[in-house]
Scaffold this motif. Structure first.
Motif, mmCIF file in Angstrom:
data_model
loop_
_atom_site.group_PDB
_atom_site.id
_atom_site.type_symbol
_atom_site.label_atom_id
_atom_site.label_comp_id
_atom_site.label_asym_id
_atom_site.label_seq_id
_atom_site.Cartn_x
_atom_site.Cartn_y
_atom_site.Cartn_z
ATOM 1 N N SER A 52 89.481 86.411 125.515
ATOM 2 C CA SER A 52 90.036 85.054 125.649
ATOM 3 C C SER A 52 89.640 84.187 124.459
ATOM 4 O O SER A 52 90.441 83.390 123.966
ATOM 5 N N TRP A 53 88.391 84.349 124.012
ATOM 6 C CA TRP A 53 87.902 83.587 122.857
ATOM 7 C C TRP A 53 88.772 83.833 121.636
ATOM 8 O O TRP A 53 89.110 82.904 120.910
ATOM 9 N N GLU A 54 89.136 85.081 121.426
ATOM 10 C CA GLU A 54 89.944 85.429 120.249
ATOM 11 C C GLU A 54 91.325 84.793 120.290
ATOM 12 O O GLU A 54 91.931 84.566 119.246
ATOM 13 N N LYS A 55 91.818 84.475 121.447
ATOM 14 C CA LYS A 55 93.151 83.878 121.596
ATOM 15 C C LYS A 55 93.139 82.355 121.459
ATOM 16 O O LYS A 55 94.193 81.739 121.379
ATOM 17 N N LEU A 56 91.947 81.755 121.449
ATOM 18 C CA LEU A 56 91.848 80.294 121.374
ATOM 19 C C LEU A 56 92.221 79.772 119.994
ATOM 20 O O LEU A 56 91.965 80.429 118.980
ATOM 21 N N PRO A 57 92.796 78.578 119.943
ATOM 22 C CA PRO A 57 93.031 77.943 118.647
ATOM 23 C C PRO A 57 91.701 77.657 117.945
ATOM 24 O O PRO A 57 90.672 77.438 118.596
ATOM 25 N N GLU A 58 91.718 77.653 116.639
ATOM 26 C CA GLU A 58 90.495 77.452 115.847
ATOM 27 C C GLU A 58 89.805 76.135 116.163
ATOM 28 O O GLU A 58 88.573 76.064 116.155
ATOM 29 N N GLU A 59 90.564 75.090 116.453
ATOM 30 C CA GLU A 59 89.940 73.791 116.731
ATOM 31 C C GLU A 59 89.109 73.820 118.016
ATOM 32 O O GLU A 59 88.064 73.184 118.104
ATOM 33 N N ILE A 60 89.545 74.587 119.000
ATOM 34 C CA ILE A 60 88.773 74.702 120.239
ATOM 35 C C ILE A 60 87.533 75.551 119.994
ATOM 36 O O ILE A 60 86.434 75.220 120.459
ATOM 37 N N LYS A 61 87.690 76.627 119.234
ATOM 38 C CA LYS A 61 86.523 77.443 118.882
ATOM 39 C C LYS A 61 85.488 76.603 118.143
ATOM 40 O O LYS A 61 84.288 76.711 118.397
ATOM 41 N N ALA A 62 85.963 75.755 117.260
ATOM 42 C CA ALA A 62 85.046 74.905 116.492
ATOM 43 C C ALA A 62 84.356 73.880 117.393
ATOM 44 O O ALA A 62 83.177 73.570 117.197
ATOM 45 N N SER A 63 85.086 73.355 118.388
ATOM 46 C CA SER A 63 84.504 72.367 119.304
ATOM 47 C C SER A 63 83.355 72.956 120.104
ATOM 48 O O SER A 63 82.315 72.325 120.275
ATOM 49 N N TYR A 64 83.543 74.165 120.598
ATOM 50 C CA TYR A 64 82.504 74.814 121.401
ATOM 51 C C TYR A 64 81.472 75.512 120.534
ATOM 52 O O TYR A 64 80.289 75.502 120.840
ATOM 53 N N GLY A 65 81.921 76.141 119.500
ATOM 54 C CA GLY A 65 81.041 76.931 118.654
ATOM 55 C C GLY A 65 80.833 78.307 119.254
ATOM 56 O O GLY A 65 80.738 78.459 120.479
ATOM 57 N N GLU A 66 80.767 79.323 118.416
ATOM 58 C CA GLU A 66 80.620 80.688 118.906
ATOM 59 C C GLU A 66 79.279 80.894 119.605
ATOM 60 O O GLU A 66 79.145 81.737 120.488
ATOM 61 N N ASN A 67 78.289 80.081 119.240
ATOM 62 C CA ASN A 67 76.975 80.184 119.874
ATOM 63 C C ASN A 67 77.056 79.863 121.372
ATOM 64 O O ASN A 67 76.313 80.418 122.168
ATOM 65 N N TYR A 68 77.961 78.961 121.745
ATOM 66 C CA TYR A 68 78.173 78.612 123.161
ATOM 67 C C TYR A 68 78.533 79.856 123.959
ATOM 68 O O TYR A 68 77.955 80.121 125.020
ATOM 69 N N LEU A 69 79.475 80.629 123.443
ATOM 70 C CA LEU A 69 79.921 81.845 124.115
ATOM 71 C C LEU A 69 78.784 82.862 124.211
ATOM 72 O O LEU A 69 78.558 83.455 125.268
ATOM 73 N N LYS A 70 78.051 83.035 123.132
ATOM 74 C CA LYS A 70 76.947 83.997 123.129
ATOM 75 C C LYS A 70 75.857 83.600 124.125
ATOM 76 O O LYS A 70 75.310 84.445 124.828
ATOM 77 N N GLN A 71 75.530 82.313 124.196
ATOM 78 C CA GLN A 71 74.520 81.839 125.140
ATOM 79 C C GLN A 71 74.991 82.011 126.582
ATOM 80 O O GLN A 71 74.203 82.361 127.469
#
Length: 115
Positions: free
Chosen positions: A36-55
């Motif tokens: 699901s993360w890979e399908k998100l627009p870049e702006e949403i990924k940037a808002s959350y940050g990849e660290n959010y997903l890892k945590q």
């Protein structure tokens, strides 16, 4: 539950804690979250940050250690709700449901949110 009472239908709510099932399988969840993360627009990924997903995934891995594997606790509640002359309005199978989630449901929302 209350809406159905007018039609003569008794409804019991079963609110289990966490149990080891395919729904709570961390490997499946992790795979789905990253897909699901890979399908998100870049702006949403940037808002959350990849660290959010890892945590979040790391937290799931810690929590899964406390998941209950005895599903009969849930199915026994289902059986009681379906066959009892006077079923309960609510069932909370699992230690976490009884000791954590049920008491939290009686607290004010602001306090629950803080916890």
């Amino acid at each position: 539950r209350l809406e159905m009472r007018n039609f003569g239908v008794k409804v019991s709510v079963i609110e289990p804690g966490y149990f080891k099932t395919m729904i709570t399988n961390v490997e499946n969840l992790e795979k789905n979250f990253y897909a699901s993360w890979e399908k998100l627009p870049e702006e949403i990924k940037a808002s959350y940050g990849e660290n959010y997903l890892k945590q979040f995934v790391a937290m799931l891995k810690v929590l899964q250690k406390g998941y209950n594997s005895n599903l009969s606790l849930v199915t026994n509640c289902m059986e009681h709700a379906l066959t009892s002359l006077h079923p309960r309005a609510r069932y909370s199978p699992g230690w976490d449901a009884k000791l954590l989630y049920l008491p939290l449901s009686y607290l004010p929302s602001a306090l629950t949110d803080a916890l």
